[in-house]
Design a protein around this motif. Structure first.
Motif, PDB file in Angstrom:
ATOM      1  N   LEU A 180       0.827  -1.199   0.000  1.00 31.55           N
ATOM      2  CA  LEU A 180       0.000   0.000   0.000  1.00 31.55           C
ATOM      3  C   LEU A 180       0.868   1.259   0.000  1.00 31.55           C
ATOM      4  N   CYS A 181       1.916   1.275   0.807  1.00 29.56           N
ATOM      5  CA  CYS A 181       2.810   2.434   0.848  1.00 29.56           C
ATOM      6  C   CYS A 181       3.458   2.669  -0.514  1.00 29.56           C
ATOM      7  N   ASP A 182       3.859   1.610  -1.185  1.00 33.23           N
ATOM      8  CA  ASP A 182       4.456   1.739  -2.520  1.00 33.23           C
ATOM      9  C   ASP A 182       3.460   2.323  -3.509  1.00 33.23           C
ATOM     10  N   VAL A 183       2.260   1.753  -3.558  1.00 34.04           N
ATOM     11  CA  VAL A 183       1.255   2.210  -4.528  1.00 34.04           C
ATOM     12  C   VAL A 183       0.878   3.663  -4.282  1.00 34.04           C
ATOM     13  N   LEU A 184       0.755   4.060  -3.027  1.00 39.48           N
ATOM     14  CA  LEU A 184       0.321   5.414  -2.697  1.00 39.48           C
ATOM     15  C   LEU A 184       1.482   6.395  -2.524  1.00 39.48           C
ATOM     16  N   GLY A 185       2.718   5.904  -2.600  1.00 38.52           N
ATOM     17  CA  GLY A 185       3.873   6.783  -2.433  1.00 38.52           C
ATOM     18  C   GLY A 185       3.986   7.347  -1.033  1.00 38.52           C
ATOM     19  N   LEU A 186       3.648   6.539  -0.048  1.00 37.27           N
ATOM     20  CA  LEU A 186       3.662   6.972   1.350  1.00 37.27           C
ATOM     21  C   LEU A 186       4.912   6.487   2.078  1.00 37.27           C
ATOM     22  N   PRO A 187       5.254   7.127   3.191  1.00 36.75           N
ATOM     23  CA  PRO A 187       6.364   6.640   4.010  1.00 36.75           C
ATOM     24  C   PRO A 187       6.048   5.245   4.553  1.00 36.75           C
ATOM     25  N   PRO A 188       7.066   4.516   4.973  1.00 33.92           N
ATOM     26  CA  PRO A 188       6.829   3.169   5.512  1.00 33.92           C
ATOM     27  C   PRO A 188       5.862   3.180   6.697  1.00 33.92           C
ATOM     28  N   ALA A 189       5.173   2.074   6.858  1.00 30.54           N
ATOM     29  CA  ALA A 189       4.248   1.907   7.987  1.00 30.54           C
ATOM     30  C   ALA A 189       5.033   1.919   9.295  1.00 30.54           C
ATOM     31  N   ARG A 190       4.319   2.281  10.359  1.00 32.36           N
ATOM     32  CA  ARG A 190       4.941   2.249  11.687  1.00 32.36           C
ATOM     33  C   ARG A 190       4.234   1.194  12.527  1.00 32.36           C
ATOM     34  N   ALA A 191       4.991   0.576  13.388  1.00 36.71           N
ATOM     35  CA  ALA A 191       4.421  -0.434  14.281  1.00 36.71           C
ATOM     36  C   ALA A 191       3.699   0.267  15.422  1.00 36.71           C
ATOM     37  N   TRP A 192       2.544  -0.275  15.773  1.00 36.37           N
ATOM     38  CA  TRP A 192       1.792   0.183  16.937  1.00 36.37           C
ATOM     39  C   TRP A 192       1.106  -1.050  17.506  1.00 36.37           C
ATOM     40  N   GLY A 193       1.640  -1.546  18.611  1.00 33.21           N
ATOM     41  CA  GLY A 193       1.120  -2.797  19.158  1.00 33.21           C
ATOM     42  C   GLY A 193       1.294  -3.909  18.146  1.00 33.21           C
ATOM     43  N   HIS A 194       0.216  -4.637  17.867  1.00 34.42           N
ATOM     44  CA  HIS A 194       0.301  -5.736  16.896  1.00 34.42           C
ATOM     45  C   HIS A 194      -0.173  -5.293  15.505  1.00 34.42           C
ATOM     46  N   PHE A 195      -0.195  -3.997  15.260  1.00 34.43           N
ATOM     47  CA  PHE A 195      -0.590  -3.443  13.960  1.00 34.43           C
ATOM     48  C   PHE A 195       0.610  -2.842  13.246  1.00 34.43           C
ATOM     49  N   LEU A 196       0.521  -2.788  11.928  1.00 35.55           N
ATOM     50  CA  LEU A 196       1.384  -1.932  11.121  1.00 35.55           C
ATOM     51  C   LEU A 196       0.476  -0.850  10.561  1.00 35.55           C
ATOM     52  N   VAL A 197       0.782   0.399  10.883  1.00 31.36           N
ATOM     53  CA  VAL A 197      -0.098   1.517  10.617  1.00 31.36           C
ATOM     54  C   VAL A 197       0.415   2.337   9.442  1.00 31.36           C
ATOM     55  N   VAL A 198      -0.446   2.512   8.441  1.00 30.66           N
ATOM     56  CA  VAL A 198      -0.153   3.370   7.296  1.00 30.66           C
ATOM     57  C   VAL A 198      -0.989   4.634   7.466  1.00 30.66           C
ATOM     58  N   GLU A 199      -0.316   5.770   7.582  1.00 31.86           N
ATOM     59  CA  GLU A 199      -0.984   7.057   7.794  1.00 31.86           C
ATOM     60  C   GLU A 199      -1.344   7.686   6.456  1.00 31.86           C
ATOM     61  N   MET A 200      -2.605   8.078   6.318  1.00 36.12           N
ATOM     62  CA  MET A 200      -3.059   8.790   5.130  1.00 36.12           C
ATOM     63  C   MET A 200      -2.895  10.294   5.356  1.00 36.12           C
TER      64      MET A 200
END
Length: 130
Positions: free
Chosen positions: A23-43
């Motif tokens: 998703l980060c690649d397709v949207l050109g976003l920075p890498p996801a960040r870990a938060w607990g047991h999630f990987l979070v992609v910020e829009m």
């Protein structure tokens, strides 16, 4: 008047690192960040897409992303360069095409777990204006 806003959504996946990176690649976003047991992609609008690993079958969902013309070009180039199937419509009746609804561009494609993703450059409008 209500002021409710979408804050985040959880996307079940078989491999959070792979799905978030895709998703980060397709949207050109920075890498996801870990938060607990999630990987979070910020829009850009403050909403996050939170990837969480799930064993077994994953119910496929649809996620649409409103992007700029340049972001569409970058994402669509990545889709084509990776040889991914794509469609102009949600029924998958127009393979290898994009749509030009409401004066913009749109494309449907799948992520690594089969979630049906959509890039659009214009928000949906009235059906009679298609």
């Amino acid at each position: 008047m209500m002021a409710a806003q979408l804050n985040h959504t959880i996307v079940w996946c078989s491999d959070p690192e792979r799905s978030a990176a895709f998703l980060c690649d397709v949207l050109g976003l920075p890498p996801a960040r870990a938060w607990g047991h999630f990987l979070v992609v910020e829009m850009a609008n403050g909403v996050s897409v939170d990837f969480m690993e799930k064993d077994g079958a994953i119910a496929r969902q649809h996620y649409a992303f409103l992007v700029s013309e340049d972001e569409f070009d970058q994402g669509f180039t990545l889709i084509r360069n990776r040889g991914l199937a794509y469609w102009a419509d949600p029924a998958r009746e127009k393979p290898g095409e994009i749509n030009r609804h409401w004066g913009g561009r749109g494309v449907y494609f799948e992520d690594p777990d089969g979630h049906f993703l959509e890039l659009i450059t214009k928000p949906y409008g009235a059906m009679e204006d298609l």
